[in-house]
Design a protein around this motif. Structure first.
Motif, PDB file in Angstrom:
ATOM      1  N   SER A 178      14.888  29.533  49.628  1.00 12.36           N
ATOM      2  CA  SER A 178      15.843  29.882  48.567  1.00 12.36           C
ATOM      3  C   SER A 178      17.203  30.236  49.146  1.00 12.36           C
ATOM      4  O   SER A 178      18.249  29.840  48.616  1.00 12.36           O
ATOM      5  CB  SER A 178      15.295  31.060  47.761  1.00 12.36           C
ATOM      6  OG  SER A 178      16.226  31.494  46.799  1.00 12.36           O
ATOM      7  N   ILE A 181      19.099  27.111  50.321  1.00  8.80           N
ATOM      8  CA  ILE A 181      19.590  26.358  49.156  1.00  8.80           C
ATOM      9  C   ILE A 181      20.806  27.049  48.556  1.00  8.80           C
ATOM     10  O   ILE A 181      21.820  26.411  48.236  1.00  8.80           O
ATOM     11  CB  ILE A 181      18.478  26.222  48.089  1.00  8.80           C
ATOM     12  CG1 ILE A 181      17.344  25.337  48.614  1.00  8.80           C
ATOM     13  CG2 ILE A 181      19.035  25.646  46.787  1.00  8.80           C
ATOM     14  CD1 ILE A 181      16.107  25.348  47.745  1.00  8.80           C
ATOM     15  N   ALA A 206      19.771  27.843  40.617  1.00  9.51           N
ATOM     16  CA  ALA A 206      19.031  26.726  41.211  1.00  9.51           C
ATOM     17  C   ALA A 206      18.110  27.213  42.320  1.00  9.51           C
ATOM     18  O   ALA A 206      16.950  26.773  42.429  1.00  9.51           O
ATOM     19  CB  ALA A 206      20.014  25.688  41.752  1.00  9.51           C
ATOM     20  N   CYS A 209      14.995  28.977  40.779  1.00  7.54           N
ATOM     21  CA  CYS A 209      14.064  28.045  40.135  1.00  7.54           C
ATOM     22  C   CYS A 209      13.274  27.247  41.171  1.00  7.54           C
ATOM     23  O   CYS A 209      12.056  27.037  41.023  1.00  7.54           O
ATOM     24  CB  CYS A 209      14.825  27.098  39.206  1.00  7.54           C
ATOM     25  SG  CYS A 209      15.441  27.896  37.705  1.00  7.54           S
ATOM     26  N   LEU A 210      13.937  26.811  42.224  1.00  5.15           N
ATOM     27  CA  LEU A 210      13.244  26.061  43.268  1.00  5.15           C
ATOM     28  C   LEU A 210      12.256  26.952  44.020  1.00  5.15           C
ATOM     29  O   LEU A 210      11.161  26.507  44.399  1.00  5.15           O
ATOM     30  CB  LEU A 210      14.265  25.439  44.223  1.00  5.15           C
ATOM     31  CG  LEU A 210      15.054  24.258  43.640  1.00  5.15           C
ATOM     32  CD1 LEU A 210      16.167  23.830  44.584  1.00  5.15           C
ATOM     33  CD2 LEU A 210      14.132  23.076  43.354  1.00  5.15           C
ATOM     34  N   SER A 211      12.632  28.221  44.233  1.00  4.06           N
ATOM     35  CA  SER A 211      11.709  29.162  44.896  1.00  4.06           C
ATOM     36  C   SER A 211      10.452  29.359  44.062  1.00  4.06           C
ATOM     37  O   SER A 211       9.342  29.453  44.600  1.00  4.06           O
ATOM     38  CB  SER A 211      12.398  30.512  45.110  1.00  4.06           C
ATOM     39  OG  SER A 211      13.448  30.402  46.025  1.00  4.06           O
TER      40      SER A 211
END
Length: 457
Positions: A178, A181, A206, A209-211
């Motif tokens: 995270s 990113i 973003a 959400c990716l984490s």
């Protein structure tokens, strides 16, 4: 420490108490450094590519979102406590039900909360008396980060489950992803494309959400027996009631705490963007010295939950003072070092002389006393770990609404608004003393009696 699949699980019910706590806390501590890093990069990017009003806007706009999230992120803490107790007792079926119910609760709350945040967020910013020059930036930042609520809650719920299982290494890995990113997007969107506050907000949402998605993948692979899913697949009503019974008081405590900080932020906002920006910058630097607090507090919760579940009361009593004391000593050492070298550190974030002066004042007034908060928070999280919610909730609420907020407004009324941050230090020390009184309660006396019985066979 035992290995489960590819995941390492730290068993807190045996071995050296401080050794196991440190082993558990270290990945979280490194994770806190990463969190501070990407929060720091946010501030560095805004401070160097935008103006003081943008810096003040981001500091202010994050607080309404905290109010929306805190109530329900408390349920995530409740999940972690129940998982740690189930892990200590070796109840695998119960752990599966806890995971399934947590996924259901995430969607049942996260989606409506996003809609409420988008509608009510700007109103809260106006109630907070955000400075006129910072308001457009604040609305923009809040609107974009609100869209990331599901990812924010999902990641925190899953990290809580992993901590409850005794696995803190995985949270570090996910947070590292995270962090990378967030930093890349910060530099690309704000530094490279000139998107300003919007770029920082998009990067934050973003990354969260990716984490969350990565955490789902990790749990499914490392703990297949938990049958963890991305989408809801029903829930256990009895377990949901338990989660809410423990989590909602924790969440209410956090929400009232965040609401109190809105009142403090409203006071800070009346002192101008330079003061608000100075406090924001100081918080980033001070965070370097306080990274041990969250990690040792998490260790205290899991230690208490596992040993309470395993009925190891004698060990429980020893850990009750050892872990918070260790957290306080580490925080004191870090606080003194950072206070001594704060000016050059603060200068990395801004070249505005007024902002720097306020940031230095904040550091001098708050950081040397933060060790008291470390002890206070360590005891509070330990108590939560054994399922005792009422006492720490009452102390925390009174601490904010009877000590911190009145003291800040009293200082402003007396003409010392520029020193309103002194109220934080006062509340840290009062809170620590108040939390120590838990060890004089009947509940703790019962646990000590069970520990004595255990020691005498």
């Amino acid at each position: 420490m035992t290995t489960h699949g590819h995941a390492q699980k730290i068993d807190m019910t045996q071995g050296s108490i401080l050794g196991r706590a440190a082993l558990f806390a270290l990945p979280i501590c490194i994770g806190n450094v990463l969190q501070q890093m990407y929060g720091t990069v946010d501030t560095l990017v805004i401070g160097n590519f935008c103006d003081a009003s943008a810096l003040a806007a981001v500091a202010t706009a994050s607080q309404p979102l905290e109010i929306f999230l805190c109530l329900f992120l408390g349920v995530g803490s409740g999940i972690s406590i129940l998982v740690s107790q189930a892990a200590g007792a070796g109840e695998r079926e119960r752990m599966r039900s806890l995971c399934k119910t947590s996924v259901f609760f995430l969607y049942a709350v996260g989606l409506p909360l996003t809609a409420v945040g988008l509608l009510a967020g700007p109103l809260l910013l106006r109630l907070m008396q955000v400075p006129d020059d910072a308001m457009p930036y604040a609305v923009q930042y809040l609107s974009i980060t609100t869209l990331g609520i599901l990812g924010n809650m999902g990641y925190n719920f899953n990290a809580g489950i992993l901590r409850g299982l005794g696995n803190s290494n995985s949270s570090l890995l996910l947070l590292g992803i995270s962090c990378v990113i967030n930093i890349v997007l910060d530099l690309t969107l704000t530094g490279g494309l000139g998107m300003g506050v919007a770029g920082v907000a998009v990067a934050t949402s973003a990354a969260l959400c990716l984490s969350w998605l990565f955490s789902v993948i990790y749990i499914r692979r490392a703990y297949p027996e938990l049958v963890f899913s991305l989408l809801p697949r029903g829930f256990d009503a009895a377990i949901l009631r338990e989660m809410l019974a423990i989590g909602l008081p924790l969440g209410l405590n956090n929400a009232l705490y965040s609401l109190g900080h809105v009142f403090l932020q409203a006071l800070y906002n009346t002192l101008g963007s330079a003061f608000v920006a100075g406090c924001s910058v100081a918080n980033k630097v001070n965070g370097i010295a306080t990274i041990a607090i969250t990690s040792y507090s998490s260790a205290a919760t899991v230690f208490a939950g596992q040993n309470y579940g395993a009925k190891k009361y004698s060990r429980l009593c020893r850990g009750a003072w050892q872990i918070p004391l260790c957290s306080g000593l580490v925080t004191l050492a870090g606080g003194l070092v950072v206070t001594a070298f704060c000016r050059p550190l603060l200068a990395l974030f801004t070249h505005d002389a007024a902002v720097l002066d306020y940031a230095q004042r904040y550091t001098y007034c708050v950081l040397p006393f933060t060790w008291g908060y470390a002890v206070f928070n360590g005891i509070m999280c330990f108590i939560n770990g054994i399922g005792e919610i009422r006492y720490p909730t009452i102390v925390n609420v009174l601490l904010l609404w009877v000590v911190r907020i009145p003291a800040a407004y009293l200082l402003a009324w007396a003409g010392y608004g520029g020193y309103a941050m002194v109220s934080l230090s006062l509340s840290f020390m009062v809170g620590m003393v108040a939390m120590l009184f838990y060890f004089r309660t009947h509940r703790w006396a019962d646990i000590r009696a069970m520990a004595a019985a255990e020691e005498h066979g």
